[in-house]
Design an enzyme around this catalytic site. Sequence first.
Site, PDB file in Angstrom:
ATOM      1  N   SER A  24       1.056  -1.187  -0.164  1.00  0.00           N
ATOM      2  CA  SER A  24      -0.254  -0.214   0.099  1.00  0.00           C
ATOM      3  C   SER A  24       0.944   1.365   0.205  1.00  0.00           C
ATOM      4  CB  SER A  24      -0.670   0.147   0.989  1.00  0.00           C
ATOM      5  OG  SER A  24      -0.249  -0.175   2.540  1.00  0.00           O
ATOM      6  N   ARG A  76      22.773 -14.145   4.320  1.00  0.00           N
ATOM      7  CA  ARG A  76      22.311 -13.232   4.162  1.00  0.00           C
ATOM      8  C   ARG A  76      23.330 -12.119   3.230  1.00  0.00           C
ATOM      9  NH1 ARG A  76      18.147 -11.029   7.058  1.00  0.00           N
ATOM     10  NH2 ARG A  76      17.765 -13.173   8.845  1.00  0.00           N
ATOM     11  N   MET A 101      10.527  -6.922   4.001  1.00  0.00           N
ATOM     12  CA  MET A 101      10.529  -8.012   6.211  1.00  0.00           C
ATOM     13  C   MET A 101      12.524  -8.785   5.776  1.00  0.00           C
ATOM     14  SD  MET A 101       8.211  -6.763   7.613  1.00  0.00           S
ATOM     15  CE  MET A 101       8.085  -7.906   8.821  1.00  0.00           C
ATOM     16  N   LEU A 104      19.125  -6.219   6.101  1.00  0.00           N
ATOM     17  CA  LEU A 104      19.948  -6.159   5.173  1.00  0.00           C
ATOM     18  C   LEU A 104      21.029  -5.950   5.957  1.00  0.00           C
ATOM     19  CD1 LEU A 104      18.202  -2.974   2.904  1.00  0.00           C
ATOM     20  CD2 LEU A 104      18.463  -5.161   2.521  1.00  0.00           C
ATOM     21  N   HIS A 120       8.992   3.219   9.032  1.00  0.00           N
ATOM     22  CA  HIS A 120       8.741   1.741  10.391  1.00  0.00           C
ATOM     23  C   HIS A 120       8.080   2.576  10.519  1.00  0.00           C
ATOM     24  CE1 HIS A 120       9.751  -0.799  13.033  1.00  0.00           C
ATOM     25  NE2 HIS A 120       9.603   0.402  13.738  1.00  0.00           N
TER      26      HIS A 120
HETATM   27  C1  GRF Z   1       3.516  -0.541   6.601  1.00  0.00           C
HETATM   28  O1  GRF Z   1       3.277  -0.922   8.117  1.00  0.00           O
HETATM   29  C2  GRF Z   1       5.832  -0.189   6.763  1.00  0.00           C
HETATM   30  O2  GRF Z   1       5.605   0.540   8.061  1.00  0.00           O
HETATM   31  C3  GRF Z   1       6.259  -1.692   7.482  1.00  0.00           C
HETATM   32  O3  GRF Z   1       5.982  -2.639   6.580  1.00  0.00           O
HETATM   33  C4  GRF Z   1       4.154  -1.932   6.071  1.00  0.00           C
HETATM   34  C5  GRF Z   1       3.681  -1.806   5.323  1.00  0.00           C
HETATM   35  O4  GRF Z   1       2.281  -2.387   4.922  1.00  0.00           O
HETATM   36  N1  GRF Z   1       7.296  -1.771   7.187  1.00  0.00           N
HETATM   37  P1  GRF Z   1       2.091  -1.926   2.840  1.00  0.00           P
HETATM   38  O5  GRF Z   1       2.830  -3.436   2.519  1.00  0.00           O
HETATM   39  O6  GRF Z   1       3.525  -0.623   2.128  1.00  0.00           O
HETATM   40  O7  GRF Z   1       0.534  -2.182   2.268  1.00  0.00           O
END
Ligand code: GRF
Length: 227
Positions: A24, A76, A101, A104, A120
């Site tokens: 999103s 990694r 997720m 790095l 974040h």
């Molecule tokens: C968001 O809450 C962002 O802060 C975190 O992961 C989520 C990602 O949401 N790092 P989206 O995939 O952008 O909907």
Amino acid sequence: MIHETPRSSTAPLPVAVLISGSGSNLQALIDGQLDGTLPIRIRVVVSNRADAFGLERAERAGIPGRVLSHKGYASREDYDADLATLLDEYQPGLVVLAGFMRILTPDFVIRHAGRMFNIHPSLLPKFPGLHTHQRALEAGEQEHGATVHFVTDELDGGPAVIQARVPVLPGDDAERLAARVLAREHVIYPLAVRWFAEGRLALGADGCPRLDGRVLDAPVQLDDVIS
Ligand code: GRF
């Protein structure tokens, strides 16, 4: 720390967006690119998961989507080396982590120093890491939010650029609180990217972000920008 001179070019900034899920935040950037408020061109969306919905968002917008699964990598370091090689194909001037997720490696981070953002879902330095909404509730916070920061090799610890605050309301659970925060993420992430793309925001050699030449000792607060 690599000193990044602010951009001066008027050509759209080439951007790579890294995702793992819904995308999103990616969508907010795509929307800004399409409506002309963001002087960027998203050249590639990379996901470590083939089923990430964000890949569909990219496809709909005609943006190349690439999957680089982390599965099967021995380390990694090996994964990040291939990720860096993939990104090099697109020569991004900015790498945007949007729900990517993965932790790095320092080599990858240094390679993109001063030109990689993360968002974040907490008011950093509070609640780095996972499950931020639940942890904010359990800590009895009255306020929660999100932070855009430059990425360094400290997890969720790089210099913060902008934050959005939301109230924690009676009856909130993690899901309701997350939705309230996410709506603000979609405001602050495009804003930070716009500032960077316009050459107004850069990371100084001293490790401090500068906005319009002014050192940001503390992140900009969205409420101060929009009020
Ligand atoms: C968001 O809450 C962002 O802060 C975190 O992961 C989520 C990602 O949401 N790092 P989206 O995939 O952008 O909907």
